[in-house]
Design a protein around this motif. Structure first.
Motif, PDB file in Angstrom:
ATOM      1  N   SER A 184       0.294   6.214 -13.886  1.00 39.70           N
ATOM      2  CA  SER A 184       1.300   6.240 -12.820  1.00 39.70           C
ATOM      3  C   SER A 184       0.841   7.102 -11.645  1.00 39.70           C
ATOM      4  N   SER A 185       0.152   8.211 -11.931  1.00 43.96           N
ATOM      5  CA  SER A 185      -0.321   9.067 -10.843  1.00 43.96           C
ATOM      6  C   SER A 185      -1.384   8.352 -10.004  1.00 43.96           C
ATOM      7  N   THR A 186      -2.206   7.540 -10.652  1.00 42.80           N
ATOM      8  CA  THR A 186      -3.209   6.763  -9.911  1.00 42.80           C
ATOM      9  C   THR A 186      -2.529   5.758  -8.986  1.00 42.80           C
ATOM     10  N   LEU A 187      -1.516   5.067  -9.500  1.00 44.77           N
ATOM     11  CA  LEU A 187      -0.774   4.110  -8.676  1.00 44.77           C
ATOM     12  C   LEU A 187      -0.068   4.810  -7.522  1.00 44.77           C
ATOM     13  N   LEU A 188       0.503   5.995  -7.798  1.00 48.82           N
ATOM     14  CA  LEU A 188       1.191   6.741  -6.752  1.00 48.82           C
ATOM     15  C   LEU A 188       0.208   7.204  -5.679  1.00 48.82           C
ATOM     16  N   ALA A 189      -0.968   7.664  -6.094  1.00 42.89           N
ATOM     17  CA  ALA A 189      -1.971   8.102  -5.125  1.00 42.89           C
ATOM     18  C   ALA A 189      -2.425   6.942  -4.248  1.00 42.89           C
ATOM     19  N   VAL A 190      -2.610   5.768  -4.843  1.00 45.15           N
ATOM     20  CA  VAL A 190      -2.988   4.574  -4.068  1.00 45.15           C
ATOM     21  C   VAL A 190      -1.891   4.234  -3.063  1.00 45.15           C
ATOM     22  N   ASN A 191      -0.635   4.284  -3.514  1.00 41.79           N
ATOM     23  CA  ASN A 191       0.483   3.967  -2.622  1.00 41.79           C
ATOM     24  C   ASN A 191       0.557   4.964  -1.465  1.00 41.79           C
ATOM     25  N   TRP A 192       0.418   6.254  -1.775  1.00 45.54           N
ATOM     26  CA  TRP A 192       0.446   7.267  -0.721  1.00 45.54           C
ATOM     27  C   TRP A 192      -0.689   7.074   0.274  1.00 45.54           C
ATOM     28  N   LEU A 193      -1.892   6.796  -0.250  1.00 47.30           N
ATOM     29  CA  LEU A 193      -3.046   6.608   0.630  1.00 47.30           C
ATOM     30  C   LEU A 193      -2.846   5.408   1.549  1.00 47.30           C
ATOM     31  N   LEU A 194      -2.333   4.310   1.000  1.00 41.67           N
ATOM     32  CA  LEU A 194      -2.099   3.115   1.811  1.00 41.67           C
ATOM     33  C   LEU A 194      -1.088   3.389   2.913  1.00 41.67           C
ATOM     34  N   TYR A 195      -0.024   4.137   2.581  1.00 41.36           N
ATOM     35  CA  TYR A 195       1.002   4.382   3.597  1.00 41.36           C
ATOM     36  C   TYR A 195       0.481   5.322   4.690  1.00 41.36           C
ATOM     37  N   ILE A 196      -0.255   6.357   4.289  1.00 39.51           N
ATOM     38  CA  ILE A 196      -0.833   7.252   5.297  1.00 39.51           C
ATOM     39  C   ILE A 196      -1.802   6.473   6.185  1.00 39.51           C
ATOM     40  N   TYR A 197      -2.606   5.609   5.559  1.00 41.03           N
ATOM     41  CA  TYR A 197      -3.538   4.770   6.321  1.00 41.03           C
ATOM     42  C   TYR A 197      -2.780   3.881   7.313  1.00 41.03           C
ATOM     43  N   ALA A 198      -1.663   3.304   6.876  1.00 37.73           N
ATOM     44  CA  ALA A 198      -0.860   2.459   7.770  1.00 37.73           C
ATOM     45  C   ALA A 198      -0.368   3.253   8.969  1.00 37.73           C
ATOM     46  N   THR A 199      -0.015   4.520   8.730  1.00 40.58           N
ATOM     47  CA  THR A 199       0.518   5.342   9.820  1.00 40.58           C
ATOM     48  C   THR A 199      -0.563   5.738  10.811  1.00 40.58           C
ATOM     49  N   ILE A 251      11.931   0.863  13.590  1.00 39.54           N
ATOM     50  CA  ILE A 251      12.424   1.264  14.914  1.00 39.54           C
ATOM     51  C   ILE A 251      11.492   2.298  15.537  1.00 39.54           C
ATOM     52  N   LEU A 252      11.097   3.294  14.744  1.00 39.20           N
ATOM     53  CA  LEU A 252      10.181   4.321  15.248  1.00 39.20           C
ATOM     54  C   LEU A 252       8.830   3.719  15.635  1.00 39.20           C
ATOM     55  N   ALA A 253       8.338   2.812  14.798  1.00 36.28           N
ATOM     56  CA  ALA A 253       7.023   2.223  15.053  1.00 36.28           C
ATOM     57  C   ALA A 253       6.998   1.447  16.372  1.00 36.28           C
ATOM     58  N   VAL A 254       8.052   0.693  16.617  1.00 33.21           N
ATOM     59  CA  VAL A 254       8.072  -0.176  17.800  1.00 33.21           C
ATOM     60  C   VAL A 254       8.434   0.591  19.067  1.00 33.21           C
ATOM     61  N   PHE A 255       9.452   1.453  18.983  1.00 28.88           N
ATOM     62  CA  PHE A 255       9.999   2.061  20.203  1.00 28.88           C
ATOM     63  C   PHE A 255       9.512   3.483  20.467  1.00 28.88           C
ATOM     64  N   VAL A 256       9.008   4.184  19.458  1.00 33.20           N
ATOM     65  CA  VAL A 256       8.553   5.559  19.667  1.00 33.20           C
ATOM     66  C   VAL A 256       7.032   5.657  19.562  1.00 33.20           C
ATOM     67  N   THR A 294      -3.342   4.372  11.406  1.00 32.41           N
ATOM     68  CA  THR A 294      -3.996   3.230  12.056  1.00 32.41           C
ATOM     69  C   THR A 294      -2.989   2.353  12.805  1.00 32.41           C
ATOM     70  N   ASN A 295      -1.798   2.884  13.056  1.00 29.40           N
ATOM     71  CA  ASN A 295      -0.773   2.206  13.864  1.00 29.40           C
ATOM     72  C   ASN A 295      -0.312   0.876  13.264  1.00 29.40           C
ATOM     73  N   ARG A 296      -0.045   0.891  11.937  1.00 31.95           N
ATOM     74  CA  ARG A 296       0.379  -0.346  11.282  1.00 31.95           C
ATOM     75  C   ARG A 296       1.666  -0.144  10.472  1.00 31.95           C
ATOM     76  N   VAL A 297       2.530   0.728  10.976  1.00 33.18           N
ATOM     77  CA  VAL A 297       3.800   0.982  10.302  1.00 33.18           C
ATOM     78  C   VAL A 297       4.693  -0.260  10.231  1.00 33.18           C
ATOM     79  N   PRO A 298       4.721  -1.153  11.253  1.00 36.74           N
ATOM     80  CA  PRO A 298       5.547  -2.364  11.100  1.00 36.74           C
ATOM     81  C   PRO A 298       5.188  -3.167   9.853  1.00 36.74           C
ATOM     82  N   LEU A 327      -1.711  -5.171   3.635  1.00 37.48           N
ATOM     83  CA  LEU A 327      -1.206  -3.810   3.525  1.00 37.48           C
ATOM     84  C   LEU A 327       0.238  -3.809   3.030  1.00 37.48           C
ATOM     85  N   ALA A 328       1.063  -4.710   3.564  1.00 35.04           N
ATOM     86  CA  ALA A 328       2.456  -4.804   3.122  1.00 35.04           C
ATOM     87  C   ALA A 328       2.530  -5.148   1.640  1.00 35.04           C
TER      88      ALA A 328
END
Length: 324
Positions: A84-99, A259-264, A101-105, A158-159
């Motif tokens: 579970s910790s490996t899956l959580l680390a992968v999920n965290w890394l993907l989300y940070i990467y999305a942020t 909303i933050l990704a598109v407008f901020v 690299t400007n891919r939050v949408p 990524l989604a």
């Protein structure tokens, strides 16, 4: 609803709103770190490292050392939490990467799909049965994923990766008899060696951002609070709220993110994504509407079950009264 039940519901709703609003605002924090040129891998290593002292402090306050030792002595529990910790680390890394690299949408699109992915995983792995309304909802999600591929030639990997990794994480944790805070503490301990090794390497080659500018170092250390607060408030919420209420408020997080990704943050929305979001929104409406219908059906059944013994008692006692 009785006063204690109403108070419990209100507190659960408050904790849930804090958790999902906090998760919705997290892109602002990771974007601030990304503005300093910190790569996703380093942010992840700091996030894991600085989460541990926060979890240790919480464990000390609630007196959870006994539970922690019990889990650490169980080889089976530790191995399961390693998965579970490996899956959580992968999920965290993907989300940070999305942020960074400007891919939050795209990330928010994935989290909108979360309830339906959970339903699919429950069916495939746990043998749960899909309800009739789930089939058109899942079909709409599939169409939503296909639209960016057809329109823009872009596969929203990524989604899908974010959703599947977190869905698998929840699936593993669902089958482990470990309290949430204790489990997260053990998971952080298991992730810590790799994180520290990575930070030591970055320090050795002069690429570690911690320890230079005081403001940046404080911002990096704050990652522990950023990580733990929503997880704890989510745990407090899920224990007090019915799942139907959680199914509504969980969409607050990706909505704020979008909303933050598109407008901020001014992130680019890929071609075909608006139509994909429309399909996913429609699927979510079907899913939540079916959940509401189920909840009302259960409530009506509970009312009938409470009334049935009284009717049965009258049918048994009235004839005896007439004979008398």
């Amino acid at each position: 609803m009785s006063d204690p039940a109403a108070a419990r519901f209100r507190s659960g709703l408050g904790f849930g709103l804090i958790a999902y609003s906090w998760w919705g605002l997290v892109p602002l924090y990771f974007s601030a770190l990304g503005a300093y040129g910190i790569p996703a891998e380093e942010i992840l290593a700091h996030r894991i490292t600085w989460s541990l002292p926060v979890m240790a402090a919480i464990t000390a306050v609630v007196g959870g050392w006994g539970n922690l030792y019990r889990v650490l002595r169980s080889r089976k529990l530790v191995l399961t939490l390693l998965v579970s910790s490996t899956l959580l680390a992968v999920n965290w890394l993907l989300y940070i990467y999305a942020t960074v690299t400007n891919r939050v949408p795209e990330a928010s699109l994935g989290y909108y799909m979360m309830p339906l992915v959970n339903a699919a995983l429950g069916t495939l792995v746990l043998g749960e049965k899909l309800r009739p309304a789930h089939f058109p909802a899942l079909a709409l999600v599939a169409i939503g994923v296909a639209i960016p591929c057809i329109v823009g030639g872009y596969f929203p990997w990524l989604a899908i990766s974010l959703t599947v990794s977190f869905g698998l994480y929840g699936l593993v944790r669902k089958q482990v008899a470990v309290e949430s805070a204790t489990g997260l503490t053990v998971e952080t301990l298991l992730m810590l060696p790799v994180s520290l090794a990575g930070l030591i390497y970055l320090w050795a080659v002069g690429r570690n951002h911690m320890g230079g500018e005081l403001g940046l170092s404080a911002l990096i250390a704050f990652s522990g609070i950023v990580t733990v607060v929503p997880l704890i408030t989510f745990t407090l919420s899920i224990r007090r709220l019915p799942l139907l209420a959680v199914s509504f408020i969980q969409f607050l997080s990706p909505t704020i993110q979008l909303i933050l990704a598109v407008f901020v943050l001014k992130h680019t929305v890929e071609p075909g994504f608006p139509a994909a979001f429309a399909c996913v929104f429609a699927a979510v409406l079907i899913f939540v509407g079916d959940a509401v219908w189920q909840a009302r059906a259960r409530m009506r059944k509970a009312i009938r079950d409470r009334e049935r013994p009284e009717a049965t008692l009258r049918s048994l006692t009235l004839p005896a009264c007439r004979d008398a």
